[in-house]
Structures are given as structure tokens and as C-alpha cells.
Scaffold this motif. Structure first.
Motif, mmCIF file in Angstrom:
data_model
loop_
_atom_site.group_PDB
_atom_site.id
_atom_site.type_symbol
_atom_site.label_atom_id
_atom_site.label_comp_id
_atom_site.label_asym_id
_atom_site.label_seq_id
_atom_site.Cartn_x
_atom_site.Cartn_y
_atom_site.Cartn_z
ATOM 1 N N ARG A 1 0.985 -1.200 0.010
ATOM 2 C CA ARG A 1 0.265 -0.096 -0.043
ATOM 3 C C ARG A 1 0.893 1.111 -0.047
ATOM 4 N N ASP B 1 2.822 -0.620 -9.700
ATOM 5 C CA ASP B 1 1.837 -1.388 -9.140
ATOM 6 C C ASP B 1 1.904 -2.778 -9.194
ATOM 7 N N GLU C 1 -6.680 -1.749 -3.467
ATOM 8 C CA GLU C 1 -7.274 -0.484 -3.052
ATOM 9 C C GLU C 1 -6.710 0.628 -2.193
ATOM 10 N N ARG D 1 -3.630 0.918 -2.143
ATOM 11 C CA ARG D 1 -2.513 1.690 -2.760
ATOM 12 C C ARG D 1 -2.997 2.565 -3.575
ATOM 13 N N ARG D 2 -4.240 2.430 -4.220
ATOM 14 C CA ARG D 2 -4.880 3.300 -5.083
ATOM 15 C C ARG D 2 -5.157 4.993 -4.128
ATOM 16 N N ARG E 1 -1.870 6.365 -3.505
ATOM 17 C CA ARG E 1 -1.374 7.082 -4.724
ATOM 18 C C ARG E 1 -2.055 8.373 -5.056
ATOM 19 N N ALA E 2 -3.463 8.440 -4.773
ATOM 20 C CA ALA E 2 -4.010 9.772 -5.279
ATOM 21 C C ALA E 2 -3.761 10.787 -3.799
#
Length: 184
Positions: A25, A34, A167, A169-170, A173-174
């Protein structure tokens, strides 16, 4: 059951997956893509050889070490990677999983724009969640979910653990992207 209790009861695979999920994450802070830790996830399956974990860990380190440490959150993420045990023994991964849990929660606390009222993340890991910031709350839920899925489903739970990690990690990242735009 608190996160601390779940870690204490987890088996070797659950602990390795828990630590790996925390690290996964936080890959956006390490400059990785990723898929960079996907081979490590595969080494947790039943059909993986005993030495695969160590080999794949070294490969990941080689790719991720190219990204130099940055702010405090990135330094914590690098420490998680550096502390990963080369041998996937229960004792080694227990210490690592516990440290990764603390580091990942601290990273999310550092990156959250909302204030977390607790003096440290340790109280969050023990189940005291009042006044928790949203990013820390989501990370805590993900850590608990990974451990519960693996405790309940064994190797079959690895896919769900990876989904939870992706999920998270996304989301991170944001957050990292938004933060860099605001600072730049």
C-alpha cells in the motif's frame, strides 16, 4: 478483536501477507509501479519454493531502492522494505509485520489532512478508534481485513488480501499525488 491481537494470533503466511500488504500500500512513496511486489505475493502461495521469498524480496529491493528517500513518510516506507526478513520464518515475519503495521498507520497519519486525536497509532492498533482521522481509519480497516481473511481462508485468502492492498495503494497514490500538486 484488535489489530494487535490479530497479529499475535496470525500464522507465518498471515504475518508475511500482513507485512507485505502494508508495504504494498505504501509503494507510491517508494516510486514503484503497481506490479513491483506481485512476485512476492506469489511467493506466499502453497506451490512456492522455500527460497522464493528471499529471491523475490531482493529483486523488489533492487527495483525500489532506486527511489531515494524523501519526506518522513517515504523514509518510513523505505524502512519497511529494508526491514523485510530474507527468510520467511514465523519469528522474523512477526516482528516485521508488527513494525509494518505501525509504520503504515504512521504514514497514513502523516499524509492525512484531517487531525487524528490520538497521541500515537499504538492506541489505534489496540482498538481505541474515537477521533480517528479518515485515512488512518481506512488503513486500520485494511490491516484488520487482511489478517481476518487470511486467518479464515488460509492461502485462498491471498487474492482478497491483495485486492484490499491494491485498493489502499490507489488511495495512497491519490493522496501523494494531491499532496505533491499542493506543494508544487
Amino acid at each position: 478483536m484488535s489489530l494487535v491481537e490479530l497479529i499475535a494470533q496470525a500464522d507465518e503466511r498471515g504475518l508475511a501477507a500482513s507485512g507485505l500488504a502494508c508495504l504494498d500500500r505504501c509503494v507510491p512513496l517508494l516510486g514503484g509501479d503497481d506490479e513491483i511486489l506481485r512476485p512476492l505475493w506469489a511467493s506466499l502461495g502453497d506451490d512456492a519454493g522455500a527460497g522464493e521469498w528471499g529471491e523475490r524480496l531482493e529483486q523488489a529491493r533492487g527495483k525500489l531502492d532506486a527511489a531515494g528517500p524523501g519526506d518522513e513518510a517515504a523514509v518510513l516506507a523505505h524502512r519497511m522494505l529494508d526491514a523485510a526478513p530474507a527468510e520467511r520464518s514465523a519469528a522474523g515475519v512477526r516482528v516485521w509485520a508488527d513494525a509494518c503495521s505501525v509504520a503504515a498507520l504512521q504514514i497514513h497519519r502523516l499524509l492525512d489532512t484531517a487531525e487524528d486525536e490520538a497521541p500515537s497509532v499504538d492506541s489505534r492498533r489496540q482498538g481505541r478508534t474515537e477521533g480517528m482521522s479518515p485515512l488512518v481509519a481506512a488503513e486500520l480497516r485494511r490491516q484488520i481485513t487482511v489478517l481476518e481473511v487470511l486467518a479464515g481462508h488460509g492461502p485462498a485468502g491471498l487474492r482478497r488480501a491483495l485486492e484490499v492492498s491494491v485498493e489502499g495503494r490507489r488511495v495512497l497514490r491519490a493522496v501523494v499525488s494531491r499532496r505533491s500538486r499542493q506543494q508544487g
